[in-house]
Write a protein that holds these residues in place. Structure first.
Motif, PDB file in Angstrom:
ATOM      1  N   GLY A  41     -14.734  21.336  22.695  1.00  0.00           N
ATOM      2  CA  GLY A  41     -14.477  22.636  23.300  1.00  0.00           C
ATOM      3  C   GLY A  41     -13.177  22.735  24.064  1.00  0.00           C
ATOM      4  O   GLY A  41     -12.949  23.739  24.740  1.00  0.00           O
ATOM      5  N   ALA A  42     -12.311  21.711  23.974  1.00  0.00           N
ATOM      6  CA  ALA A  42     -11.045  21.762  24.701  1.00  0.00           C
ATOM      7  C   ALA A  42     -10.094  22.758  24.038  1.00  0.00           C
ATOM      8  O   ALA A  42     -10.122  22.937  22.814  1.00  0.00           O
ATOM      9  N   THR A  43      -9.279  23.408  24.848  1.00  0.00           N
ATOM     10  CA  THR A  43      -8.243  24.281  24.293  1.00  0.00           C
ATOM     11  C   THR A  43      -7.097  23.418  23.767  1.00  0.00           C
ATOM     12  O   THR A  43      -7.093  22.193  23.919  1.00  0.00           O
ATOM     13  N   ARG A  44      -6.091  24.077  23.156  1.00  0.00           N
ATOM     14  CA  ARG A  44      -4.942  23.316  22.620  1.00  0.00           C
ATOM     15  C   ARG A  44      -4.227  22.561  23.735  1.00  0.00           C
ATOM     16  O   ARG A  44      -3.854  21.385  23.580  1.00  0.00           O
ATOM     17  N   TRP A  45      -3.984  23.228  24.854  1.00  0.00           N
ATOM     18  CA  TRP A  45      -3.310  22.585  25.971  1.00  0.00           C
ATOM     19  C   TRP A  45      -4.153  21.454  26.546  1.00  0.00           C
ATOM     20  O   TRP A  45      -3.634  20.371  26.852  1.00  0.00           O
ATOM     21  N   GLU A  46      -5.463  21.676  26.678  1.00  0.00           N
ATOM     22  CA  GLU A  46      -6.330  20.614  27.211  1.00  0.00           C
ATOM     23  C   GLU A  46      -6.379  19.412  26.267  1.00  0.00           C
ATOM     24  O   GLU A  46      -6.437  18.266  26.704  1.00  0.00           O
ATOM     25  N   MET A  47      -6.339  19.669  24.946  1.00  0.00           N
ATOM     26  CA  MET A  47      -6.307  18.564  23.994  1.00  0.00           C
ATOM     27  C   MET A  47      -5.021  17.750  24.152  1.00  0.00           C
ATOM     28  O   MET A  47      -5.037  16.513  24.158  1.00  0.00           O
ATOM     29  N   LEU A  48      -3.871  18.455  24.308  1.00  0.00           N
ATOM     30  CA  LEU A  48      -2.603  17.739  24.500  1.00  0.00           C
ATOM     31  C   LEU A  48      -2.618  16.926  25.791  1.00  0.00           C
ATOM     32  O   LEU A  48      -2.107  15.803  25.844  1.00  0.00           O
ATOM     33  N   LYS A  49      -3.219  17.496  26.824  1.00  0.00           N
ATOM     34  CA  LYS A  49      -3.247  16.819  28.124  1.00  0.00           C
ATOM     35  C   LYS A  49      -4.167  15.600  28.103  1.00  0.00           C
ATOM     36  O   LYS A  49      -3.811  14.521  28.591  1.00  0.00           O
ATOM     37  N   ILE A  50      -5.358  15.774  27.509  1.00  0.00           N
ATOM     38  CA  ILE A  50      -6.368  14.701  27.566  1.00  0.00           C
ATOM     39  C   ILE A  50      -6.143  13.639  26.488  1.00  0.00           C
ATOM     40  O   ILE A  50      -6.114  12.442  26.761  1.00  0.00           O
ATOM     41  N   ALA A  51      -5.964  14.097  25.245  1.00  0.00           N
ATOM     42  CA  ALA A  51      -5.937  13.151  24.125  1.00  0.00           C
ATOM     43  C   ALA A  51      -4.550  12.602  23.830  1.00  0.00           C
ATOM     44  O   ALA A  51      -4.430  11.537  23.236  1.00  0.00           O
ATOM     45  N   VAL A  52      -3.488  13.332  24.238  1.00  0.00           N
ATOM     46  CA  VAL A  52      -2.133  12.888  23.884  1.00  0.00           C
ATOM     47  C   VAL A  52      -1.406  12.322  25.107  1.00  0.00           C
ATOM     48  O   VAL A  52      -1.028  11.147  25.127  1.00  0.00           O
ATOM     49  N   LEU A  53      -1.211  13.159  26.131  1.00  0.00           N
ATOM     50  CA  LEU A  53      -0.397  12.717  27.269  1.00  0.00           C
ATOM     51  C   LEU A  53      -1.076  11.599  28.060  1.00  0.00           C
ATOM     52  O   LEU A  53      -0.439  10.620  28.443  1.00  0.00           O
TER      53      LEU A  53
END
Length: 332
Positions: free
Chosen positions: A222-234
């Protein structure tokens, strides 16, 4: 005797295969091609280490007259006068550290944002050519950056950037003084532009190494695009981003020609980004060929030795930070 003669063929039959195998192994171990290759690699590694130590020893030996003359005053005074024979490196150390750290502070957020856009958001037809052009910036010689900074960047800063900063933020020490274009701000901007391609390229490789399943799992929860970048990438790649920052900082500390052409070359300690300054690398480029005394030559060698120590200290601290962050991340 009959018993012994009976057992000899049996023993030889059992031992000979082992002896033959040992001979084959020994023959493989003494292969001359492998040995030449091994000792060639070993000699190359030791030669590089010996070359580094010899360079350090030579610079230190050339610096000894200046260290004997000024002692610790060389590091805590900012007088640099070849006429009176007074030399101190404090303003040069200040200019090098401030310009490099400010360039890192400007370059890292932009580089990480560009790498995220190219890897995660940009379409394929745009990502490849844009990434190629950004990486090509790293191949431009520093003298070309210097000419561009002198004839394009400095007038642009003087006419369009520094006047509004002086009007609205001139009460702070960081933006006080008349806008001149050439100075610490121009050096910081051009250093940031020069190290961005390196940091961006490394960050792209780090982001590319993150498994796709991690991103899909974040989106599935349920993460948004920004939350996915923050949690899974950065969050997963902060160690790689720190490593890229270290490499960028190493290049910023030693950059010479481009900085020499835009920083103003005046050994001053000023908090204002509008004022001129000087770095250790720029004074070496300006004065080493024109030194008119052995003491000035020794003082310039001492500056080179100090630049080496400052680079070693900052890179050591940065690697320590990477090691601590990585250890904390692994321990959860």
């Amino acid at each position: 005797m009959e018993v012994v003669s009976k057992w000899i063929p049996f023993v030889l039959e059992r031992i000979m295969p082992g002896i033959s195998s040992a001979r084959r192994i020994r023959r493989r171990e003494v292969n001359w091609g492998d040995r030449v290759f091994y000792y060639g690699l070993k000699a190359s590694a030791w030669a590089l280490g010996a070359l580094l130590l010899s360079m350090i020893f030579l610079i230190w030996k050339m610096s000894l007259p200046a260290f004997h003359q000024f002692g610790w005053r060389f590091f805590i005074t900012n007088d640099w006068n070849s006429v009176t024979g007074e030399f101190g490196a404090l303003a040069l150390i200040y200019g090098t550290v401030v310009s490099s750290l400010a360039a890192i502070g400007l370059a890292v957020p932009v580089s990480v944002a560009v790498a995220l856009f190219l890897n995660e958001l940009a379409p394929e037809w745009l990502s490849r050519p844009l990434g190629f052009f950004i990486e090509m910036l790293a191949a431009i010689p520093s003298i070309v950056y210097g000419l561009w900074g002198l004839f394009v960047l400095a007038p642009f800063l003087r006419n369009y950037i520094q006047p509004p900063l002086a009007d609205y933020l001139g009460f702070t020490p960081l933006f006080s003084g008349p806008p001149m274009g050439v100075g610490m701000m121009a050096a910081v901007v051009i250093l940031a532009i020069m190290i961005m391609p390196t940091i961006t390229a490394i960050c792209r490789e780090v982001f590319r190494a993150i498994p796709r399943s991690n991103k899909e799992a974040a989106l599935g929860l349920g993460a948004t695009r920004w939350e996915m970048l923050k949690i899974a990438v950065l969050r997963s790649s902060h160690t790689g981003i720190l490593g890229a920052t270290i490499l960028g900082l190493g290049r910023a500390l030693g950059e010479t020609m481009a900085v020499t052409m835009v920083i103003g070359n005046n050994p001053l300690i000023s908090a204002s980004f509008f004022s001129s300054g000087q770095t250790m690398a720029s004074i070496l480029a300006n004065q080493y060929a024109e030194a008119d005394s052995l003491l000035q030559l020794s003082a310039l060698s001492a500056v080179a030795f100090t630049l080496f120590l400052v680079s070693l200290l900052i890179n050591g601290l940065a690697r320590l930070i990477v090691w601590r962050v990585h250890s904390q991340y692994k321990s959860g």
